[in-house]
Scaffold this motif. Structure first.
Motif, mmCIF file in Angstrom:
data_model
loop_
_atom_site.group_PDB
_atom_site.id
_atom_site.type_symbol
_atom_site.label_atom_id
_atom_site.label_comp_id
_atom_site.label_asym_id
_atom_site.label_seq_id
_atom_site.Cartn_x
_atom_site.Cartn_y
_atom_site.Cartn_z
ATOM 1 N N GLU A 1 14.517 7.933 -4.833
ATOM 2 C CA GLU A 1 13.953 9.184 -4.975
ATOM 3 C C GLU A 1 12.339 9.085 -3.999
ATOM 4 O O GLU A 1 12.158 10.250 -3.257
ATOM 5 C CB GLU A 1 13.251 9.240 -6.354
ATOM 6 C CG GLU A 1 12.496 10.197 -6.772
ATOM 7 C CD GLU A 1 10.823 9.926 -6.548
ATOM 8 O OE1 GLU A 1 10.208 10.967 -5.919
ATOM 9 O OE2 GLU A 1 10.399 8.482 -6.809
ATOM 10 N N GLU A 2 12.134 7.889 -3.844
ATOM 11 C CA GLU A 2 11.089 7.499 -2.835
ATOM 12 C C GLU A 2 11.464 7.883 -1.395
ATOM 13 O O GLU A 2 10.541 8.327 -0.506
ATOM 14 C CB GLU A 2 10.404 6.351 -3.016
ATOM 15 C CG GLU A 2 9.450 5.969 -4.315
ATOM 16 C CD GLU A 2 9.196 4.572 -4.674
ATOM 17 O OE1 GLU A 2 8.300 4.299 -5.464
ATOM 18 O OE2 GLU A 2 9.764 3.562 -3.959
ATOM 19 N N VAL A 3 12.572 7.389 -1.015
ATOM 20 C CA VAL A 3 13.181 7.685 0.328
ATOM 21 C C VAL A 3 13.069 9.217 0.318
ATOM 22 O O VAL A 3 12.526 9.737 1.359
ATOM 23 C CB VAL A 3 14.456 6.965 0.605
ATOM 24 C CG1 VAL A 3 15.085 7.459 1.888
ATOM 25 C CG2 VAL A 3 14.161 5.362 0.461
ATOM 26 N N GLU A 4 13.773 9.929 -0.491
ATOM 27 C CA GLU A 4 13.759 11.427 -0.184
ATOM 28 C C GLU A 4 12.356 11.852 -0.168
ATOM 29 O O GLU A 4 12.261 12.985 0.505
ATOM 30 C CB GLU A 4 14.399 12.028 -1.433
ATOM 31 C CG GLU A 4 15.002 13.407 -1.257
ATOM 32 C CD GLU A 4 15.594 13.925 -2.856
ATOM 33 O OE1 GLU A 4 16.455 14.688 -2.508
ATOM 34 O OE2 GLU A 4 14.869 13.861 -3.866
ATOM 35 N N ARG A 5 11.336 11.546 -0.964
ATOM 36 C CA ARG A 5 9.962 12.021 -0.987
ATOM 37 C C ARG A 5 9.492 11.913 0.305
ATOM 38 O O ARG A 5 8.690 12.544 0.818
ATOM 39 C CB ARG A 5 9.372 11.381 -2.024
ATOM 40 C CG ARG A 5 7.894 12.253 -2.389
ATOM 41 C CD ARG A 5 7.703 11.837 -3.776
ATOM 42 N NE ARG A 5 7.642 10.768 -4.433
ATOM 43 C CZ ARG A 5 6.547 9.828 -4.363
ATOM 44 N NH1 ARG A 5 5.668 10.127 -3.807
ATOM 45 N NH2 ARG A 5 6.834 8.515 -5.007
ATOM 46 N N LEU B 1 -1.090 2.920 9.989
ATOM 47 C CA LEU B 1 -0.615 4.316 10.100
ATOM 48 C C LEU B 1 0.308 4.330 8.644
ATOM 49 O O LEU B 1 0.429 5.406 8.003
ATOM 50 C CB LEU B 1 0.197 4.674 11.298
ATOM 51 C CG LEU B 1 1.675 4.149 11.545
ATOM 52 C CD1 LEU B 1 2.675 4.756 10.904
ATOM 53 C CD2 LEU B 1 1.928 3.996 13.064
ATOM 54 N N LEU B 2 1.130 3.259 8.276
ATOM 55 C CA LEU B 2 1.817 3.122 7.054
ATOM 56 C C LEU B 2 0.991 3.425 5.744
ATOM 57 O O LEU B 2 1.189 4.125 4.922
ATOM 58 C CB LEU B 2 2.857 1.994 6.897
ATOM 59 C CG LEU B 2 3.888 1.932 8.160
ATOM 60 C CD1 LEU B 2 4.377 0.655 7.787
ATOM 61 C CD2 LEU B 2 4.833 2.793 8.050
ATOM 62 N N LYS B 3 -0.166 2.693 6.023
ATOM 63 C CA LYS B 3 -1.093 2.726 4.744
ATOM 64 C C LYS B 3 -1.596 4.112 4.545
ATOM 65 O O LYS B 3 -1.588 4.738 3.513
ATOM 66 C CB LYS B 3 -2.180 1.680 4.995
ATOM 67 C CG LYS B 3 -3.208 1.377 3.828
ATOM 68 C CD LYS B 3 -4.177 0.330 3.876
ATOM 69 C CE LYS B 3 -4.685 0.013 2.789
ATOM 70 N NZ LYS B 3 -5.722 -1.245 2.976
ATOM 71 N N LEU C 1 1.214 9.754 0.145
ATOM 72 C CA LEU C 1 2.565 9.993 -0.621
ATOM 73 C C LEU C 1 2.354 8.979 -2.093
ATOM 74 O O LEU C 1 3.308 9.110 -2.800
ATOM 75 C CB LEU C 1 3.648 9.239 0.167
ATOM 76 C CG LEU C 1 4.317 10.234 1.010
ATOM 77 C CD1 LEU C 1 5.156 9.168 2.102
ATOM 78 C CD2 LEU C 1 5.268 11.029 0.661
ATOM 79 N N HIS C 2 1.274 8.446 -2.183
ATOM 80 C CA HIS C 2 1.116 7.721 -3.501
ATOM 81 C C HIS C 2 2.206 6.722 -3.412
ATOM 82 O O HIS C 2 2.658 6.271 -4.456
ATOM 83 C CB HIS C 2 1.190 8.304 -4.771
ATOM 84 C CG HIS C 2 0.056 9.430 -4.670
ATOM 85 N ND1 HIS C 2 -0.957 9.245 -4.741
ATOM 86 C CD2 HIS C 2 0.146 10.933 -4.601
ATOM 87 C CE1 HIS C 2 -1.928 10.479 -4.766
ATOM 88 N NE2 HIS C 2 -0.973 11.456 -4.674
ATOM 89 N N LEU C 3 2.559 6.005 -2.123
ATOM 90 C CA LEU C 3 3.542 4.876 -2.068
ATOM 91 C C LEU C 3 2.789 3.687 -1.384
ATOM 92 O O LEU C 3 2.103 4.023 -0.407
ATOM 93 C CB LEU C 3 4.794 5.506 -1.262
ATOM 94 C CG LEU C 3 5.702 6.215 -1.783
ATOM 95 C CD1 LEU C 3 6.864 6.692 -0.904
ATOM 96 C CD2 LEU C 3 6.371 5.697 -2.811
ATOM 97 N N GLU C 4 3.170 2.486 -1.792
ATOM 98 C CA GLU C 4 2.907 1.202 -1.151
ATOM 99 C C GLU C 4 3.719 1.079 0.198
ATOM 100 O O GLU C 4 4.944 1.044 0.152
ATOM 101 C CB GLU C 4 2.827 0.007 -1.895
ATOM 102 C CG GLU C 4 2.079 -1.194 -0.983
ATOM 103 C CD GLU C 4 2.242 -2.470 -1.840
ATOM 104 O OE1 GLU C 4 1.665 -3.487 -1.313
ATOM 105 O OE2 GLU C 4 2.870 -2.373 -3.133
#
Length: 297
Positions: free
Chosen positions: A122-126, A231-233, A239-242
């Motif tokens: 789900e996170e990959v799709e997001r 840039l990832l941060k 995205l509210h993802l680490e």
């Protein structure tokens, strides 16, 4: 030694590690860990002048556990604190050893070792939907992220990628991995398109367009690891993802194994010299997968 500020203590600790013969990466890692420890103490209104206490150590460990840091990360920080404690004693700032790695490190039960943190489907799709919106992300950042997601590159390999390493005809990427070993990684159409967009767009008009490296910054002809992490941060925050480089690598390998790809093939794609490395990390499933498995009962 005269009264020192926490900043001066940190600088002296760095010099102590260098004189002690620690490697560059170890020095950066240990001082980074201690800088974060001292910052945490500041949030508790503690002005650190060198007097370490057992209470500080226990409280900080509880804080790290509460923040859901991985076992490996917490144990690494315990090692850094142990070294810091030894330094403080050597400088007569602290009287006794208060960090005990054998006692303070978190023990891992057999069968739970080497758990890796991965993105869920789900996170990959997001993430992919987020990348589709060109307002969210630059062409450079998009190319960097899809490369991480679909090739499993180490961050050092990503920043060292050269334009000549990409074969658009055969859709293969030549990667120089650890120990200067070469490997070839096939590229998905999505990756080829993202790289082409960048090469024919932002990068084409860049003042450093003649650089041999694929990914550029505003000031340098080559990105560094810190820039990738930043840039990832930044996008992870949206995205509210680490998001960090090795999480993409773990996800790449884990997804391949879940889809039934032979572990020998995964090892070759990841550039693992020893298949045991791949087995240790990715046959042991993620914490989420274990929870899901138990929930099926």
């Amino acid at each position: 030694m005269a009264h020192m500020s926490s900043h001066e203590i940190l600088q002296a600790f760095q010099e102590y590690l260098i004189v002690d013969g620690k490697g560059g990466k170890t020095v950066v890692s240990y001082t980074g860990d201690i800088a974060r420890f001292l910052t945490w103490l500041e949030t508790k209104q503690i002005e650190f002048t060198g007097e370490l206490t057992r209470f500080f150590i226990i409280s900080y460990k509880e804080y790290l556990v509460g923040k859901n840091y991985s076992v490996n990360t917490i144990n690494k920080k315990i090692n850094s604190l142990h070294s810091f404690n030894q330094f403080l004693i050597a400088q007569n700032l602290c009287k006794e050893l208060l960090v005990y790695p054998s006692k303070d490190k978190i023990k891992v039960a057999s069968g739970s070792e080497q758990e890796v943190e991965v993105f869920t489907d789900e996170e990959v799709e997001r993430l992919l939907f987020y990348l589709e919106n060109r307002n969210n992300v630059s062409q450079r950042d998009r190319a960097a992220i899809v490369l991480l997601l679909y090739t499993g590159l180490r961050v050092s390999e990503l920043v060292n990628l050269k334009t000549k390493d990409i074969d658009f005809l055969t859709m293969y990427l030549k990667v120089v991995g650890k120990g200067g070993k070469y490997r070839e990684v096939p590229l998905k159409t999505e990756v080829i398109e993202a790289i082409k967009d960048y090469l024919e767009g932002e990068r084409k008009n860049h003042k450093l367009v003649d650089s041999q490296y694929l990914l550029l910054t505003q000031r340098a002809e080559k990105m560094d690891k810190d820039t990738i992490n930043k840039l990832l941060k930044k996008h992870g925050k949206q995205l509210h993802l680490e998001m960090y480089p090795h999480k993409f690598r773990h996800t790449f390998c884990t997804r391949l194994i879940k889809k039934g790809v032979e572990i020998t093939t995964v090892a070759k794609l990841a550039g693992h010299a020893n298949i045991q490395t791949t087995s240790d990390y990715y046959i042991n499933t993620s914490r989420e997968e274990k929870q899901h498995a138990v929930n099926l009962l």
